[in-house]
Design a protein around this motif. Structure first.
Motif, mmCIF file in Angstrom:
data_model
loop_
_atom_site.group_PDB
_atom_site.id
_atom_site.type_symbol
_atom_site.label_atom_id
_atom_site.label_comp_id
_atom_site.label_asym_id
_atom_site.label_seq_id
_atom_site.Cartn_x
_atom_site.Cartn_y
_atom_site.Cartn_z
ATOM 1 N N ALA A 28 0.821 -1.215 0.000
ATOM 2 C CA ALA A 28 0.000 0.000 0.000
ATOM 3 C C ALA A 28 0.855 1.264 0.000
ATOM 4 C CB ALA A 28 -0.942 0.005 1.202
ATOM 5 N N SER A 29 2.019 1.183 0.629
ATOM 6 C CA SER A 29 2.876 2.374 0.709
ATOM 7 C C SER A 29 3.545 2.718 -0.613
ATOM 8 C CB SER A 29 3.937 2.184 1.799
ATOM 9 O OG SER A 29 4.782 1.097 1.459
ATOM 10 N N VAL A 30 3.519 1.801 -1.589
ATOM 11 C CA VAL A 30 4.162 2.098 -2.870
ATOM 12 C C VAL A 30 3.230 1.949 -4.070
ATOM 13 C CG1 VAL A 30 6.504 1.591 -2.110
ATOM 14 C CG2 VAL A 30 5.116 -0.262 -3.015
ATOM 15 N N TRP A 31 1.924 1.759 -3.862
ATOM 16 C CA TRP A 31 0.998 1.643 -4.991
ATOM 17 C C TRP A 31 1.149 2.831 -5.942
ATOM 18 C CZ3 TRP A 31 -0.579 -2.749 -6.307
ATOM 19 C CH2 TRP A 31 -1.226 -3.640 -5.479
ATOM 20 N N GLU A 32 1.128 4.018 -5.385
ATOM 21 C CA GLU A 32 1.159 5.234 -6.188
ATOM 22 C C GLU A 32 2.546 5.854 -6.249
ATOM 23 O OE1 GLU A 32 -1.406 6.360 -7.942
ATOM 24 O OE2 GLU A 32 -2.663 4.724 -7.233
ATOM 25 N N GLY A 33 3.539 5.125 -5.844
ATOM 26 C CA GLY A 33 4.897 5.650 -5.863
ATOM 27 C C GLY A 33 5.433 5.823 -4.451
ATOM 28 N N THR A 34 6.739 5.797 -4.327
ATOM 29 C CA THR A 34 7.386 5.948 -3.027
ATOM 30 C C THR A 34 7.195 7.372 -2.500
ATOM 31 O OG1 THR A 34 9.438 6.643 -4.069
ATOM 32 C CG2 THR A 34 9.150 4.268 -3.678
ATOM 33 N N THR A 35 7.601 7.567 -1.272
ATOM 34 C CA THR A 35 7.513 8.904 -0.666
ATOM 35 C C THR A 35 8.243 9.931 -1.528
ATOM 36 O OG1 THR A 35 7.408 7.931 1.533
ATOM 37 C CG2 THR A 35 8.054 10.251 1.409
ATOM 38 N N GLN A 36 9.405 9.548 -2.043
ATOM 39 C CA GLN A 36 10.192 10.478 -2.850
ATOM 40 C C GLN A 36 9.459 10.855 -4.144
ATOM 41 O OE1 GLN A 36 11.290 7.687 -1.418
ATOM 42 N NE2 GLN A 36 12.816 8.409 0.029
ATOM 43 N N ILE A 37 8.805 9.877 -4.758
ATOM 44 C CA ILE A 37 8.049 10.151 -5.987
ATOM 45 C C ILE A 37 6.854 11.052 -5.677
ATOM 46 C CG2 ILE A 37 6.625 9.112 -7.800
ATOM 47 C CD1 ILE A 37 9.660 8.666 -8.133
ATOM 48 N N SER A 114 12.152 18.372 -1.782
ATOM 49 C CA SER A 114 10.817 17.792 -1.971
ATOM 50 C C SER A 114 10.318 16.916 -0.831
ATOM 51 C CB SER A 114 10.749 17.023 -3.295
ATOM 52 O OG SER A 114 11.666 15.952 -3.286
ATOM 53 N N VAL A 115 11.133 16.009 -0.311
ATOM 54 C CA VAL A 115 10.658 15.106 0.746
ATOM 55 C C VAL A 115 10.359 15.882 2.024
ATOM 56 C CG1 VAL A 115 11.259 13.147 2.240
ATOM 57 C CG2 VAL A 115 11.768 13.059 -0.201
ATOM 58 N N GLU A 116 11.276 16.765 2.409
ATOM 59 C CA GLU A 116 11.049 17.583 3.611
ATOM 60 C C GLU A 116 9.838 18.496 3.416
ATOM 61 O OE1 GLU A 116 14.088 17.029 2.275
ATOM 62 O OE2 GLU A 116 14.765 15.699 3.899
#
Length: 198
Positions: A28-37, A114-116
């Motif tokens: 579920a945490s990567v369905w739509e892309g990682t946090t970075q994406i 971006s991540v921050e």
């Protein structure tokens, strides 16, 4: 993971259905892309490509809410939380413009921040929602709402916890967002490939 531990060895047996939940949770945490994406999508595409219009509209909504809270008969703690939220929203808004200015000459600025930026946005938006809940709980306590006084007090206490213990994390995130991309971009790939086993 915790539920799986409660089950013990049975947590891995298909008949309990727990192992399926664990597998679904991981994907579920990567369905739509990682946090970075997701972070690059928010800052690069949703905000910068739309010429900052989304952030301007969202921040204005929070400004209006804070102003209304500060100019009504709310309690001192609620007003103090509204002041904190107002400051953090202004800082977030300012950071967006500063990142945009830096990205005009160096696109790495967006990748570095971006991540921050995503995390900062999450903390501010959550503070906005907690303040709304705190105001509703104060009203429920005062007017004798449908739920128990303990329920309303728990909401108020949790909001206070959030503003005192979690929202301050944005201070470090802001510092990271504003840091120069050179600290990362000047690192060379070969500096990470030392083989000490030889």
């Amino acid at each position: 993971k915790c539920v799986e531990k409660v089950y013990g060895g049975h947590g891995y047996i298909k008949s309990n259905k727990q192992e399926q939940v664990l597998r679904d949770m991981r994907i579920a945490s990567v369905w739509e892309g990682t946090t970075q994406i997701q972070a690059l999508d928010l800052l690069g595409r949703k905000i910068m490509l739309q010429k900052l219009q989304p952030i301007n509209a969202h921040c204005q909504e929070i400004y209006n809410f804070c102003y209304a809270t500060l100019t009504t008969g709310e309690g001192q703690r609620v007003k103090w939380h509204a002041m904190k939220l107002l400051f953090k929203t202004m800082q977030w808004h300012f950071a967006t413009y500063r990142i945009a200015a830096g990205a005009a000459s160096n696109k790495d600025v967006i990748g570095m921040a971006s991540v921050e930026y995503l995390m900062y946005a999450g903390y501010v938006c959550m503070a906005h929602h907690w303040l709304k809940q705190e105001i509703a709980a104060e009203k429920g306590l005062k007017d004798g709402g449908l739920l128990t006084p303990e329920f309303y007090q728990a909401k108020i206490s949790t909001s206070h916890f959030y503003f005192e213990n979690l929202l301050p994390r944005t201070d470090a995130l802001y510092t990271q967002m504003m840091s120069s991309p050179e600290s990362v971009m000047k690192l060379k790939a070969e500096h990470f490939s030392f083989d000490h086993a030889l």
